[in-house]
Design a protein around this motif. Structure first.
Motif, PDB file in Angstrom:
ATOM      1  N   UNK A 130      49.520  16.134  50.063  1.00 59.07           N
ATOM      2  CA  UNK A 130      49.107  16.171  48.650  1.00 59.07           C
ATOM      3  C   UNK A 130      49.894  17.281  47.958  1.00 59.07           C
ATOM      4  N   UNK A 131      50.770  16.873  47.050  1.00 58.05           N
ATOM      5  CA  UNK A 131      51.582  17.860  46.336  1.00 58.05           C
ATOM      6  C   UNK A 131      50.859  18.211  45.037  1.00 58.05           C
ATOM      7  N   UNK A 132      50.186  19.365  45.039  1.00 60.60           N
ATOM      8  CA  UNK A 132      49.473  19.770  43.814  1.00 60.60           C
ATOM      9  C   UNK A 132      49.845  21.206  43.445  1.00 60.60           C
ATOM     10  N   UNK A 133      51.086  21.579  43.753  1.00 59.53           N
ATOM     11  CA  UNK A 133      51.603  22.909  43.383  1.00 59.53           C
ATOM     12  C   UNK A 133      50.649  24.033  43.798  1.00 59.53           C
ATOM     13  N   UNK A 134      50.125  23.907  44.998  1.00 62.14           N
ATOM     14  CA  UNK A 134      49.206  24.910  45.547  1.00 62.14           C
ATOM     15  C   UNK A 134      49.989  26.200  45.802  1.00 62.14           C
ATOM     16  N   UNK A 135      49.610  27.276  45.119  1.00 65.50           N
ATOM     17  CA  UNK A 135      50.302  28.560  45.287  1.00 65.50           C
ATOM     18  C   UNK A 135      49.232  29.623  45.557  1.00 65.50           C
ATOM     19  N   UNK A 136      49.282  30.232  46.740  1.00 68.37           N
ATOM     20  CA  UNK A 136      48.224  31.193  47.089  1.00 68.37           C
ATOM     21  C   UNK A 136      48.597  32.584  46.567  1.00 68.37           C
ATOM     22  N   UNK A 137      48.546  32.692  45.246  1.00 66.82           N
ATOM     23  CA  UNK A 137      49.039  33.907  44.579  1.00 66.82           C
ATOM     24  C   UNK A 137      47.969  34.966  44.383  1.00 66.82           C
ATOM     25  N   UNK A 138      46.690  34.582  44.522  1.00 73.84           N
ATOM     26  CA  UNK A 138      45.616  35.511  44.193  1.00 73.84           C
ATOM     27  C   UNK A 138      45.391  35.593  42.693  1.00 73.84           C
ATOM     28  N   UNK A 139      44.484  36.497  42.319  1.00 71.07           N
ATOM     29  CA  UNK A 139      44.122  36.632  40.903  1.00 71.07           C
ATOM     30  C   UNK A 139      44.182  38.095  40.492  1.00 71.07           C
ATOM     31  N   UNK A 140      44.732  38.318  39.322  1.00 72.70           N
ATOM     32  CA  UNK A 140      44.819  39.670  38.765  1.00 72.70           C
ATOM     33  C   UNK A 140      43.752  39.800  37.682  1.00 72.70           C
ATOM     34  N   UNK A 141      42.793  40.704  37.915  1.00 70.96           N
ATOM     35  CA  UNK A 141      41.765  40.905  36.894  1.00 70.96           C
ATOM     36  C   UNK A 141      42.137  42.143  36.097  1.00 70.96           C
ATOM     37  N   UNK A 142      42.148  42.015  34.778  1.00 65.48           N
ATOM     38  CA  UNK A 142      42.621  43.127  33.951  1.00 65.48           C
ATOM     39  C   UNK A 142      41.496  43.676  33.083  1.00 65.48           C
ATOM     40  N   UNK A 143      41.596  44.976  32.788  1.00 66.97           N
ATOM     41  CA  UNK A 143      40.669  45.618  31.850  1.00 66.97           C
ATOM     42  C   UNK A 143      41.377  45.727  30.513  1.00 66.97           C
ATOM     43  N   UNK A 144      40.686  45.294  29.455  1.00 64.75           N
ATOM     44  CA  UNK A 144      41.273  45.419  28.117  1.00 64.75           C
ATOM     45  C   UNK A 144      40.475  46.405  27.256  1.00 64.75           C
ATOM     46  N   UNK A 145      39.413  46.985  27.809  1.00 66.08           N
ATOM     47  CA  UNK A 145      38.660  48.066  27.150  1.00 66.08           C
ATOM     48  C   UNK A 145      38.361  49.108  28.218  1.00 66.08           C
ATOM     49  N   UNK A 146      38.294  50.375  27.762  1.00 66.62           N
ATOM     50  CA  UNK A 146      38.178  51.475  28.732  1.00 66.62           C
ATOM     51  C   UNK A 146      36.936  51.340  29.612  1.00 66.62           C
ATOM     52  N   UNK A 147      35.815  50.874  29.010  1.00 67.08           N
ATOM     53  CA  UNK A 147      34.585  50.815  29.802  1.00 67.08           C
ATOM     54  C   UNK A 147      34.700  49.846  30.967  1.00 67.08           C
ATOM     55  N   UNK A 148      35.667  48.908  30.919  1.00 65.90           N
ATOM     56  CA  UNK A 148      35.797  47.916  32.004  1.00 65.90           C
ATOM     57  C   UNK A 148      36.500  48.494  33.235  1.00 65.90           C
ATOM     58  N   UNK A 149      37.117  49.674  33.070  1.00 64.68           N
ATOM     59  CA  UNK A 149      37.883  50.221  34.198  1.00 64.68           C
ATOM     60  C   UNK A 149      36.966  50.527  35.387  1.00 64.68           C
ATOM     61  N   UNK A 150      35.756  50.998  35.117  1.00 62.02           N
ATOM     62  CA  UNK A 150      34.818  51.290  36.220  1.00 62.02           C
ATOM     63  C   UNK A 150      34.444  50.008  36.952  1.00 62.02           C
ATOM     64  N   UNK A 151      34.196  48.934  36.178  1.00 65.78           N
ATOM     65  CA  UNK A 151      33.834  47.641  36.791  1.00 65.78           C
ATOM     66  C   UNK A 151      34.935  47.193  37.731  1.00 65.78           C
ATOM     67  N   UNK A 152      36.150  47.384  37.227  1.00 65.80           N
ATOM     68  CA  UNK A 152      37.315  46.932  37.970  1.00 65.80           C
ATOM     69  C   UNK A 152      37.401  47.632  39.335  1.00 65.80           C
ATOM     70  N   UNK A 153      37.178  48.951  39.312  1.00 63.59           N
ATOM     71  CA  UNK A 153      37.198  49.698  40.576  1.00 63.59           C
ATOM     72  C   UNK A 153      36.078  49.222  41.494  1.00 63.59           C
ATOM     73  N   UNK A 154      34.897  48.988  40.911  1.00 66.87           N
ATOM     74  CA  UNK A 154      33.758  48.524  41.728  1.00 66.87           C
ATOM     75  C   UNK A 154      34.079  47.166  42.363  1.00 66.87           C
ATOM     76  N   UNK A 155      34.687  46.252  41.578  1.00 63.69           N
ATOM     77  CA  UNK A 155      35.017  44.920  42.118  1.00 63.69           C
ATOM     78  C   UNK A 155      36.003  45.047  43.265  1.00 63.69           C
TER      79      UNK A 155
END
Ligand SMILES: Cc1cc2nc3c(=O)[nH]c(=O)nc-3n(C[C@H](O)[C@H](O)[C@H](O)COP(=O)(O)OP(=O)(O)OC[C@H]3O[C@@H](n4cnc5c(N)ncnc54)[C@H](O)[C@@H]3O)c2cc1C
Length: 470
Positions: A130-155
């Motif tokens: 099955x050719x479905x362009x499967x790419x195991x690249x992972x996911x990059x989660x970004x913070x766009x407000x300062x308060x999200x930086x703590x969440x990001x570290x916790x995740x």
């Protein structure tokens, strides 16, 4: 088509086709004919999205001699399965944080099963070519407000505690991955997410089912179910199906089982697709590692590259319509497309002049625990799995295994899980249902505007175990 507006994003949307990009391509297979006379089957699967296709495929893999019929009201993959973002996640619980909150005693096992599920999806793609362009690249989660930086570290910390790789980036490091002036930091979940072409995945699974002898009938809505001595009878416009066992894989659509109405909330999610980026435009962004991207707010965007370097940009609005309404007209929503386009150019101002070729929406099946639930009816002769919310691309395969376990009547490691045995909290009927959903949406938007601070309503939901955590 829409009138040209004066705003940058309005002109970028002017020629967008109101169809899902993924299914609007010449590779789309010709439909197979509908059911036109009565038939019988050992297993009848209702619904030809990933959930139904995986169930039929796995049933044949478990027992190649099984007589399996799949009934789909439209064409396989026409609904959410052929029009999603293509983030194929190992998470069975709509994210690790949601899983930890709801199933703390089982989360390590659920993560292990989810990782195994993703590995087995990859194996299956190889086995059936099955050719479905499967790419195991992972996911990059970004913070766009300062308060999200703590969440990001916790995740990232939580992810590492499960034995996975999680790379945390400061502002400059994240912008070296993908360059947006809105990014303040990020973390890369390297192991648990693959990117797929969703329609090609659905079409490939459909072809694999046909090759194993599953009898697929498209254009065949199941109008009703009744039980008889030897099994269940499924009523369709031109013939009945008598089946010993039934797997119900109809997602958010008007459930054939009345009891599911209490749990299921159909919500519309929307996405845009750009034209292909030139090498210079892609060079301006970086994005050499081709990760899927998501931001960290309650109302979040998800975005990713396609095989030919378009950008799919979706999310943010999640729209519920009074009375669980589902209709093709709801797949277009100009206000949401304008908002998404505006957010796209805020994220990537260097792409000014890029145009969108497609804009569409689709319905997802959410519930109060934001991840799938499972069960049986008609004395164990029917099994269902639903409620995947926005993360069913990978998890539906696990749900298919659970349905087949339930139909086999045998207790398995999967069927013993609290995750499988428990149900979400039911929702009240209208108008309370709508009021509760709108109040929650409004509160989540306010939390995003106020450094993530949750108001009394959200804190009450959190306390009752009904809080939303993406
Ligand atoms: C815009 C969008 C973006 C998304 N992005 C992602 C993502 O990036 N990652 C992710 O994991 N998930 C994502 N999702 C969710 C994901 O697509 C779904 O969780 C998944 O496709 C659910 O598969 P399904 O088979 O349960 O449902 P569906 O694909 O909806 O299939 C159900 C099928 O049942 C059929 N049916 C219904 N009733 C009947 C009946 N009575 N008789 C016969 N047939 C019937 C329907 O026609 C339909 O084909 C997204 C969804 C949308 C809409």
């Amino acid at each position: 088509m829409r009138a040209k507006g004066s705003k940058l994003w309005a002109s970028a949307l002017a020629d967008a086709s109101p169809t899902p990009y993924w299914t609007d391509r010449p590779e789309r297979p010709a439909p197979v004919p509908p059911l036109t006379s009565a038939t019988t089957a050992q297993l009848a699967v209702i619904g030809g999205g990933y959930s139904g296709l995986w169930t039929a495929l796995l049933a044949k893999e478990r027992d190649p001699s099984a007589d399996v019929v799949l009934l789909e009201s439209g064409v396989c993959g026409h609904a959410a399965s052929g029009r999603n973002g293509g983030f194929c996640s190992a998470s069975l619980t709509h994210g690790l944080a949601n899983g930890v909150d709801r199933f703390p005693d089982e989360i390590t096992e659920l993560e292990r099963l989810g990782r195994e599920n993703l590995d087995q999806i990859e194996d299956t793609l190889g086995r059936y070519a099955i050719d479905c362009d499967f790419e195991r690249t992972g996911e990059l989660e970004v913070a766009t407000s300062a308060y999200q930086l703590d969440w990001l570290h916790e995740s990232a910390e939580l992810t590492r505690s499960m034995g996975y790789r999680a790379e945390v980036f400061d502002r400059d490091q994240v912008r070296a991955q993908v360059d947006s002036p809105t990014y303040l930091g990020g973390w890369w979940d390297r192991d648990r997410v693959a990117m797929v072409d969703p329609a090609k995945l659905a079409w490939g699974l459909r072809q694999a089912c046909l090759s194993l002898g599953v009898r697929i009938y498209e254009g065949t809505p199941v109008l009703g179910l009744s039980s008889g001595r030897d099994g269940l009878t499924l009523r369709t416009p031109h013939g009945e199906v008598r089946a010993a066992k039934v797997a119900l894989a109809t997602s958010a659509f008007g459930p054939l089982l009345r009891k599911l109405k209490r749990y299921l909330i159909p919500v519309y999610d929307y996405a845009l697709m750009t034209e292909p980026l030139s090498p210079a435009q892609l060079g301006d962004l970086g994005w050499a590692n081709r990760q899927g991207l998501g931001d960290s707010a309650n109302q979040f965007h998800y975005y990713r590259l396609t095989a030919d370097n378009r950008i799919l940009f979706g999310g943010y609005d999640a729209i519920y319509h009074f009375g669980n309404r589902i209709a093709p007209t709801l797949e277009q929503r100009e206000a949401t497309f304008d908002r998404l386009a505006e957010h796209f150019f805020t994220t990537f101002p260097q792409l000014e002049g890029l145009r969108f070729t497609h804009s569409w929406g689709g319905v997802i099946d959410t519930c109060t625990r934001f991840c799938a639930f499972f069960g049986t009816a008609f004395g164990g002769r029917l099994a269902y799995a639903a409620g995947y919310t926005g993360l069913g691309v990978g998890a539906t395969r696990f749900g298919a295994q659970v349905m087949l376990d339930h139909l086999s009547g045998a207790a398995t490691a999967r069927t013993e899980l609290d995750f499988v045995r428990s149900k979400p909290w039911p929702l009240p009927p209208e108008p309370l249902r709508s009021l509760g959903i709108q109040l929650t949406r409004w509160s989540l938007a306010r939390a995003d505007e106020h450094q993530g601070r949750r108001n009394l309503w959200l804190r009450t939901l959190d306390h009752a175990g009904l809080g939303f955590d993406s």
